[in-house]
Design a protein around this motif. Sequence first.
Motif, PDB file in Angstrom:
ATOM      1  N   LYS A  84      42.196  42.688  43.906  1.00  0.00           N
ATOM      2  CA  LYS A  84      40.903  43.264  44.849  1.00  0.00           C
ATOM      3  C   LYS A  84      39.909  43.987  43.897  1.00  0.00           C
ATOM      4  CE  LYS A  84      40.308  45.821  49.010  1.00  0.00           C
ATOM      5  NZ  LYS A  84      39.378  46.873  48.557  1.00  0.00           N
ATOM      6  N   ALA A  85      40.352  44.944  42.734  1.00  0.00           N
ATOM      7  CA  ALA A  85      39.390  45.441  42.243  1.00  0.00           C
ATOM      8  C   ALA A  85      38.681  44.631  41.230  1.00  0.00           C
ATOM      9  CB  ALA A  85      40.201  46.472  41.040  1.00  0.00           C
ATOM     10  N   ALA A  86      39.420  43.491  40.777  1.00  0.00           N
ATOM     11  CA  ALA A  86      38.559  42.413  40.000  1.00  0.00           C
ATOM     12  C   ALA A  86      37.571  41.719  40.907  1.00  0.00           C
ATOM     13  CB  ALA A  86      39.681  41.323  39.332  1.00  0.00           C
ATOM     14  N   GLN A  87      38.014  41.467  41.985  1.00  0.00           N
ATOM     15  CA  GLN A  87      37.180  40.588  42.656  1.00  0.00           C
ATOM     16  C   GLN A  87      35.682  41.310  43.141  1.00  0.00           C
ATOM     17  OE1 GLN A  87      39.710  39.918  45.923  1.00  0.00           O
ATOM     18  NE2 GLN A  87      40.439  37.790  44.986  1.00  0.00           N
ATOM     19  N   GLU A  88      36.078  42.925  43.182  1.00  0.00           N
ATOM     20  CA  GLU A  88      34.737  43.715  43.517  1.00  0.00           C
ATOM     21  C   GLU A  88      34.083  43.939  42.252  1.00  0.00           C
ATOM     22  OE1 GLU A  88      36.256  47.080  45.213  1.00  0.00           O
ATOM     23  OE2 GLU A  88      36.899  46.152  47.200  1.00  0.00           O
ATOM     24  N   ALA A  89      34.518  43.942  41.148  1.00  0.00           N
ATOM     25  CA  ALA A  89      34.123  44.179  39.786  1.00  0.00           C
ATOM     26  C   ALA A  89      33.282  43.121  39.175  1.00  0.00           C
ATOM     27  CB  ALA A  89      34.908  44.803  38.775  1.00  0.00           C
ATOM     28  N   THR A 102      34.050  44.923  33.392  1.00  0.00           N
ATOM     29  CA  THR A 102      35.065  45.058  32.032  1.00  0.00           C
ATOM     30  C   THR A 102      36.282  45.119  32.599  1.00  0.00           C
ATOM     31  OG1 THR A 102      34.808  47.391  32.050  1.00  0.00           O
ATOM     32  CG2 THR A 102      33.352  46.237  30.552  1.00  0.00           C
ATOM     33  N   VAL A 103      37.496  44.961  31.780  1.00  0.00           N
ATOM     34  CA  VAL A 103      38.887  45.107  32.212  1.00  0.00           C
ATOM     35  C   VAL A 103      38.916  46.602  32.472  1.00  0.00           C
ATOM     36  CG1 VAL A 103      41.164  44.825  31.329  1.00  0.00           C
ATOM     37  CG2 VAL A 103      39.592  42.949  30.991  1.00  0.00           C
ATOM     38  N   LYS A 104      38.266  47.352  31.662  1.00  0.00           N
ATOM     39  CA  LYS A 104      38.557  48.803  31.742  1.00  0.00           C
ATOM     40  C   LYS A 104      38.104  49.398  33.213  1.00  0.00           C
ATOM     41  CE  LYS A 104      37.361  53.360  29.638  1.00  0.00           C
ATOM     42  NZ  LYS A 104      36.630  53.871  28.526  1.00  0.00           N
ATOM     43  N   TYR A 136      49.485  41.699  33.495  1.00  0.00           N
ATOM     44  CA  TYR A 136      49.815  40.874  34.711  1.00  0.00           C
ATOM     45  C   TYR A 136      48.722  39.471  34.415  1.00  0.00           C
ATOM     46  CZ  TYR A 136      52.399  43.818  38.094  1.00  0.00           C
ATOM     47  OH  TYR A 136      53.402  44.557  38.416  1.00  0.00           O
ATOM     48  N   PHE A 137      47.546  39.903  33.862  1.00  0.00           N
ATOM     49  CA  PHE A 137      46.416  38.832  33.987  1.00  0.00           C
ATOM     50  C   PHE A 137      46.284  38.258  32.662  1.00  0.00           C
ATOM     51  CE2 PHE A 137      46.178  40.970  38.037  1.00  0.00           C
ATOM     52  CZ  PHE A 137      46.496  39.883  38.897  1.00  0.00           C
ATOM     53  N   GLY A 138      46.534  38.900  31.481  1.00  0.00           N
ATOM     54  CA  GLY A 138      46.005  38.503  30.172  1.00  0.00           C
ATOM     55  C   GLY A 138      44.469  38.782  29.706  1.00  0.00           C
ATOM     56  N   SER A 139      43.837  37.631  29.371  1.00  0.00           N
ATOM     57  CA  SER A 139      42.634  38.035  29.018  1.00  0.00           C
ATOM     58  C   SER A 139      41.429  38.327  30.117  1.00  0.00           C
ATOM     59  CB  SER A 139      41.905  36.827  28.155  1.00  0.00           C
ATOM     60  OG  SER A 139      41.880  35.551  29.067  1.00  0.00           O
ATOM     61  N   LYS A 140      40.389  38.867  29.975  1.00  0.00           N
ATOM     62  CA  LYS A 140      39.302  38.832  30.851  1.00  0.00           C
ATOM     63  C   LYS A 140      39.067  37.460  31.470  1.00  0.00           C
ATOM     64  CE  LYS A 140      34.369  40.577  31.200  1.00  0.00           C
ATOM     65  NZ  LYS A 140      33.461  40.791  30.450  1.00  0.00           N
ATOM     66  N   ASP A 198      40.947  35.056  32.138  1.00  0.00           N
ATOM     67  CA  ASP A 198      42.085  34.733  32.931  1.00  0.00           C
ATOM     68  C   ASP A 198      42.065  35.715  34.409  1.00  0.00           C
ATOM     69  OD1 ASP A 198      43.098  32.919  31.204  1.00  0.00           O
ATOM     70  OD2 ASP A 198      44.549  34.115  30.223  1.00  0.00           O
ATOM     71  N   LEU A 199      41.791  36.910  33.784  1.00  0.00           N
ATOM     72  CA  LEU A 199      41.713  37.684  34.895  1.00  0.00           C
ATOM     73  C   LEU A 199      40.375  37.386  36.095  1.00  0.00           C
ATOM     74  CD1 LEU A 199      42.113  40.313  36.625  1.00  0.00           C
ATOM     75  CD2 LEU A 199      40.741  41.762  35.123  1.00  0.00           C
ATOM     76  N   PHE A 200      39.359  36.836  35.462  1.00  0.00           N
ATOM     77  CA  PHE A 200      38.099  36.540  36.288  1.00  0.00           C
ATOM     78  C   PHE A 200      38.506  35.122  37.032  1.00  0.00           C
ATOM     79  CE2 PHE A 200      34.375  33.641  36.233  1.00  0.00           C
ATOM     80  CZ  PHE A 200      33.567  34.220  37.012  1.00  0.00           C
TER      81      PHE A 200
END
Length: 195
Positions: free
Chosen positions: A9-14, A24-26, A42-46, A48-50
């Motif tokens: 959820k935080a990644a979707q918003e960021a 950023t991952v931070k 959980y997600f590896g690289s930036k 992969d998270l994206f």
Amino acid sequence: MTKKEAILKAAQEAFGQLGFTAATVKDVAGRAEVSFGLVSHYFGSKQDLFLAAGFDMADRLIACLQEATSNQPTGLDGIISYMTAYFDFTEQHRTGFPVLLRCSPFSHMEPGVDAARVAEKFSIFIEELKRCVSLGIADGSVRDLPPEETALIIYGNIVGSVRTSLLTPYKSDGIFDETIKHVKRSLTVGLDQDI
């Protein structure tokens, strides 16, 4: 909500608010109130998270669209239901939905992001529209048009309306309803349909 769900959820918003490069991952870790290491675990690289953030949003939208188009009496009804469900989903997920606009073959792909995986995921959106267009041509609710190109044009109208609503300063009240009316007119011009 689990920590993994909070990270998504935080990644979707960021990513939705800032884009791939600026987020950023931070920042994601801070928004999710977890450690930087847990995000990587959980997600590896930036990248992969994206993709995970975009694909999670895409999967939830796909399920919503498939439910909306199932058991519609005509292909045109399926298209209208698809568009209505897409726009409703957009409004319900306004803070995270822009990640789907940024993680899309209809957007500039960032270097390092697997564009082929993105295109494959988004082909599901087009295929469902194409199915509805083909059904509409067969049942007479849609005029004779090339199904694939028509599906792409409809999807382009949807994406343009959503981008206008979420990412621009333009007054866009009513744009979703007008987009549905526009597409319906385009699909039925020359048919004896109630527009």
